[in-house]
Write a protein that holds these residues in place. Structure first.
Motif, PDB file in Angstrom:
ATOM      1  N   ARG A  10       0.825  -1.207   0.000  1.00 40.46           N
ATOM      2  CA  ARG A  10       0.000   0.000   0.000  1.00 40.46           C
ATOM      3  C   ARG A  10       0.860   1.257   0.000  1.00 40.46           C
ATOM      4  N   ALA A  11       1.918   1.265   0.814  1.00 44.03           N
ATOM      5  CA  ALA A  11       2.793   2.433   0.885  1.00 44.03           C
ATOM      6  C   ALA A  11       3.528   2.656  -0.427  1.00 44.03           C
ATOM      7  N   GLY A  14       1.108   3.999  -2.958  1.00 45.10           N
ATOM      8  CA  GLY A  14       0.841   5.402  -2.659  1.00 45.10           C
ATOM      9  C   GLY A  14       1.958   6.307  -3.137  1.00 45.10           C
ATOM     10  N   PHE A  17       1.572   6.746  -6.922  1.00 45.98           N
ATOM     11  CA  PHE A  17       0.540   7.742  -7.241  1.00 45.98           C
ATOM     12  C   PHE A  17       1.064   9.155  -7.015  1.00 45.98           C
ATOM     13  N   GLY A  18       1.784   9.361  -5.914  1.00 46.82           N
ATOM     14  CA  GLY A  18       2.311  10.685  -5.629  1.00 46.82           C
ATOM     15  C   GLY A  18       3.335  11.146  -6.652  1.00 46.82           C
ATOM     16  N   GLY A 121      -4.307  -0.887  -7.245  1.00 48.71           N
ATOM     17  CA  GLY A 121      -5.148  -0.310  -6.205  1.00 48.71           C
ATOM     18  C   GLY A 121      -6.405  -1.123  -5.970  1.00 48.71           C
ATOM     19  N   GLY A 135      -7.711   6.882  -1.044  1.00 48.66           N
ATOM     20  CA  GLY A 135      -6.454   7.331  -0.453  1.00 48.66           C
ATOM     21  C   GLY A 135      -5.315   7.369  -1.459  1.00 48.66           C
ATOM     22  N   PHE A 136      -5.292   6.394  -2.386  1.00 44.58           N
ATOM     23  CA  PHE A 136      -4.256   6.422  -3.415  1.00 44.58           C
ATOM     24  C   PHE A 136      -4.399   7.672  -4.284  1.00 44.58           C
ATOM     25  N   HIS A 137      -5.624   8.010  -4.629  1.00 48.37           N
ATOM     26  CA  HIS A 137      -5.844   9.211  -5.441  1.00 48.37           C
ATOM     27  C   HIS A 137      -5.577  10.490  -4.650  1.00 48.37           C
ATOM     28  N   ALA A 139      -3.020  10.674  -2.703  1.00 48.01           N
ATOM     29  CA  ALA A 139      -1.570  10.789  -2.895  1.00 48.01           C
ATOM     30  C   ALA A 139      -1.256  11.453  -4.232  1.00 48.01           C
ATOM     31  N   ARG A 272     -10.414  13.613  -0.797  1.00 47.81           N
ATOM     32  CA  ARG A 272      -9.911  12.251  -0.988  1.00 47.81           C
ATOM     33  C   ARG A 272      -9.281  11.700   0.286  1.00 47.81           C
ATOM     34  N   ASP A 276     -12.335   7.591   1.871  1.00 47.05           N
ATOM     35  CA  ASP A 276     -12.451   6.178   2.237  1.00 47.05           C
ATOM     36  C   ASP A 276     -13.230   5.989   3.529  1.00 47.05           C
TER      37      ASP A 276
END
Length: 413
Positions: A10-11, A14, A17-18, A121, A135-137, A139, A272, A276
């Motif tokens: 997940r990290a 993320g 995405f960032g 994701g 949460g990914f979006h 980022a 965002r 979630d």
């Protein structure tokens, strides 16, 4: 898959995405400088700008075919560095054909990157058993704010494109490559890890690809495709027309006209960041309906605003409303086709570029032929149309895949 493995996956996603948010913002916010560097005429500029999302759509189509043979994590691991190198190529070139090649590579790589990121994701959300997609979006939005700030600093200090891009790429490229070591496909529709995820060396398909539990049907996917298109028409309206609208229609100063898009980006990030939690509490259907109504209200406020400050209130509402629709649309595609989620995400991803291509010219043509106030009502109606298709986002499934219990990893951080 251990809880630690899911957290690392997940990290790292993320981070991806960032990084993409930074790269995309550095490109689109320096378009005037790119035009000056290459001597691109005003007539030719729209051709270059349209080519990027068209090629991105082609890249997304190709990714659907590629992930039938290799994991989405492999595609992402190579697409992200290619995007960053293409951005550097845009800054380093001097001839017109240099720009054409660099932007072409950027477009193709972005399509593969966007598709594979969202595939991972959706897969990780399935493994977690709860909403984490928004949460990914978030980022991505955070990266976009950082990239826009870096672009502003480069323009203020009158740095060349190469001088602006090189330090950023030098930092982000190694970070992306290191982070890619922990990409994780999560669990497939059968509750099993995708083939090859644990180092078997096989070329496994992505999360749920080829599993039982929902063959891909474009007829069933179409409502989500329309929603994706409508959301990006709204987004591109803000991106391309907010400054002009505030200055030319609402009579603001040139300096104040730059504020709405920054406010929109910040409110998108904030929405965002908590999206979630809203999905877990109220369900995706309620969150998407609420976001659609808020975004439509934002367009209505913008259309009737008597002055600049009321107009900025409308753009603030737009950011908070639109921000949840896109990530939840990807998540809904994964739930709808748990046995073919990679292909569903790749096809759905094409329509974000369709919306981007349609939105700006649509508002411009209506504004010139009718009025810009009236033009704002068109994306308002399109966003409201999301309400018609809101059931495509749920109900939230108690079971994932072909009748199998949701993985019990809800306690993963």
């Amino acid at each position: 898959m251990t809880d630690a493995g899911l957290r690392h996956g997940r990290a790292s996603l993320g981070l991806s995405f960032g990084v993409q948010g930074v790269a995309f913002a550095l490109l689109v916010t320096r378009i005037p400088a790119i035009q000056d560097q290459y001597g691109i005429s005003d007539g030719l500029l729209p051709v270059f700008l349209a080519a990027v999302p068209i090629l991105a759509g082609a890249g997304s189509v190709a990714t659907e075919k590629v992930v039938a043979r290799v994991r989405p994590s492999v595609v992402l691991r190579w697409a992200q560095p290619l995007v960053l190198l293409a951005l550097l190529g845009v800054g380093a070139g001097r001839e017109l054909w240099h720009a054409a090649v660099a932007l072409g590579v950027f477009g193709l790589a972005v399509g593969a990157l966007d598709a594979s990121m969202n595939m991972l994701g959706v897969s990780l959300q399935r493994a977690y058993g709860r909403s984490i997609m928004t949460g990914f979006h978030a980022a991505f939005s955070l990266g976009g704010i950082a990239g826009a700030t870096l672009a502003w600093a480069g323009a203020r200090w009158e740095l060349s494109l190469l001088a602006s891009y090189l330090p950023v790429v030098a930092v982000l490229l190694p970070a992306a490559l290191v982070g890619s070591r922990w990409y994780t496909e999560g669990k497939g529709a059968e509750g099993k890890l995708p083939e090859g995820t644990e180092g078997s060396g096989g070329a496994g398909a992505g999360a749920g690809s080829g599993s039982a539990g929902g063959a891909l049907s474009f007829k069933l996917l179409l409502p989500l495709c329309l929603i994706m298109t409508f959301a990006y028409i709204g987004d591109s309206t803000v991106s391309n027309w907010s400054a002009k609208y505030l200055q030319d229609v609402l009579g603001s100063s040139e300096q104040l006209a730059t504020v709405p898009y920054n406010v929109y980006m910040v409110t998108t990030l904030l929405g965002r960041a908590v999206g979630d939690l809203g999905v877990r509490r109220f369900g995706a259907v309620a969150v998407v309906r609420g976001g659609s109504l808020l975004a439509a209200g934002g367009f209505a406020v913008v259309a009737v605003a008597p002055g600049a400050w009321v107009g900025m209130l409308g753009f603030t509402m737009l950011g908070l409303g639109l921000c949840v629709i896109v990530p939840q649309t990807f998540a809904a595609a994964g739930r709808m086709f748990p046995g073919d989620s990679d292909a569903a995400v790749a096809r759905l991803n094409i329509f974000n570029y369709v919306g981007f291509l349609v939105g700006s010219p649509l508002v411009g043509a209506l504004g010139d032929a009718w009025s810009y106030r009236g033009a704002m009502l068109v994306p308002m109606v399109l966003v409201l149309a999301t309400l018609v298709y809101a059931r495509a986002f749920g109900p939230e499934p108690a079971r994932y895949g072909g009748g199998h219990e949701r993985p019990r990893t809800a306690d993963v951080g």
